[in-house]
Design an enzyme around this catalytic site. Structure first.
Site, PDB file in Angstrom:
ATOM      1  N   ASP A  14      10.033 -41.436 -14.567  1.00 37.27           N
ATOM      2  CA  ASP A  14      10.736 -40.907 -13.413  1.00 37.27           C
ATOM      3  C   ASP A  14      12.039 -40.341 -13.964  1.00 37.27           C
ATOM      4  O   ASP A  14      12.624 -40.913 -14.885  1.00 37.27           O
ATOM      5  CB  ASP A  14      11.010 -42.034 -12.417  1.00 37.27           C
ATOM      6  CG  ASP A  14      12.011 -41.632 -11.363  1.00 37.27           C
ATOM      7  OD1 ASP A  14      11.740 -40.663 -10.643  1.00 37.27           O
ATOM      8  OD2 ASP A  14      13.068 -42.275 -11.280  1.00 37.27           O
ATOM      9  N   VAL A  15      12.492 -39.233 -13.438  1.00 37.48           N
ATOM     10  CA  VAL A  15      13.674 -38.568 -14.006  1.00 37.48           C
ATOM     11  C   VAL A  15      14.926 -38.801 -13.169  1.00 37.48           C
ATOM     12  O   VAL A  15      15.954 -39.272 -13.654  1.00 37.48           O
ATOM     13  CB  VAL A  15      13.413 -37.050 -14.162  1.00 37.48           C
ATOM     14  CG1 VAL A  15      14.661 -36.334 -14.670  1.00 37.48           C
ATOM     15  CG2 VAL A  15      12.230 -36.814 -15.112  1.00 37.48           C
TER      16      VAL A  15
END
Length: 238
Positions: A14-15
C-alpha cells in the site's frame, strides 16, 4: 507457521499512508488554508471529517475526489467552501512527502525483493509518490490500472495474475500496508502473508483511514518501514 522473510520473492505495498504521509499532506494543506482564512482547525478533527466524507457513495477516485471532499468538510471546519481550495487540496498530493524512513527502507528492500505498488490512487498521483520514494518499484498497480479499489479482491487478483507470468504466486508475496480496512483484512482472507505497518501506533483512532469491521492480527507487525527493513536484513544474515 509464518514464512520467514527471506522466503518471499516479492513485497507488495500500500502506498498512501504506508509509504507516503497522506495524513500529514492533507492536514498541512488544510492548515495553510485555515491560516489564510484566519481560522484555527484541529488536525484530528479534520481527518475524522475527511474520513466520513471520503467514504461516501458518491466518492470519486483518489485524489481527484479531494475537490468534492473539501467542499463537504469546509463548512464544518469554518473554511471557505470554494472549489479553488478543493483543487488546491487535490493538487497538494503532488508534494506529499514520504515518511522519513520510507526511502531508505525501500532502497534496501529492493536489493532482495521485487517491490510492487498497490494503490487506490490514480496513476497521475502515483507517479509523484513513486518519485518521492526514489522510484523503487518493479511494478505498480493503481486504481486506473485495475478498474477497482482495495479492499476489492479483484485488485489483488490483478497482482496475482502479474506474478504468475514470472512463474510465481501469492505465496511468494508479502503484502505490506498500514490500513487494516483496505489491506490487512482482505489479504488475510485471500490467503496472503501480510505485514502491518502501524504508522499511528502513538496516536488514537484510525485517522484518515476507515475503521475495519474487525481487527486482523497480522503475520508481521512493525511501527515503521525501518523496522521491516531491519528485520529483513537480520533474517537474511541468520
Amino acid at each position: 507457521m509464518t514464512k520467514s522473510l527471506p522466503e518471499f520473492k516479492y513485497m507488495s505495498f500500500d502506498v498512501v499512508g504506508t509509504l507516503i504521509d497522506f495524513e500529514g499532506g492533507l492536514t498541512s494543506c488544510l492548515q495553510s488554508i485555515a491560516a489564510e482564512a484566519d481560522v484555527a482547525i484541529d488536525s484530528e478533527e479534520a481527518l475524522s471529517l475527511y474520513r466520513a466524507a471520503r467514504y461516501s457513495e458518491d466518492a470519486d477516485l483518489f485524489p481527484d475526489d479531494l475537490v468534492r471532499v473539501y467542499l463537504a468538510i469546509a463548512p464544518k471546519l469554518g473554511l471557505p467552501a470554494e472549489e479553488a481550495y478543493g483543487i488546491r487540496l487535490r493538487d497538494s498530493a503532488k508534494t506529499w512527502k514520504a515518511f522519513p524512513d520510507s526511502v531508505a527502507a525501500m532502497a534496501e528492500l529492493s536489493k532482495n525483493y521485487r517491490l510492487i505498488a498497490m494503490t487506490n490512487a490514480r496513476r497521475w498521483a502515483f507517479e509523484y509518490f513513486s518519485a518521492a520514494l526514489g522510484n523503487p518499484f518493479y511494478a505498480a498497480f493503481t486504481a486506473d490500472d485495475t478498474g477497482t479499489e482495495k479492499p476489492d479482491p479483484a485488485f489483488f487478483q490483478k497482482v496475482f495474475d502479474f506474478v504468475a507470468k514470472d512463474g510465481a504466486d501469492k505465496n511468494d508475496i508479502l503484502h505490506v500496508a498500514q490500513s487494516q480496512y483496505h489491506d490487512i483484512g482482505v489479504s488475510r482472507e485471500l490467503g496472503m502473508t501480510n505485514c502491518w505497518i502501524e504508522r499511528r501506533h502513538a496516536q488514537k483512532g484510525y485517522g484518515g483511514t476507515i475503521e475495519p469491521a474487525q481487527f486482523t492480527k497480522p503475520d508481521y507487525h512493525f511501527t515503521s518501514m525501518a523496522g521491516l527493513a531491519e528485520a529483513a536484513r537480520t533474517a537474511a544474515g541468520s
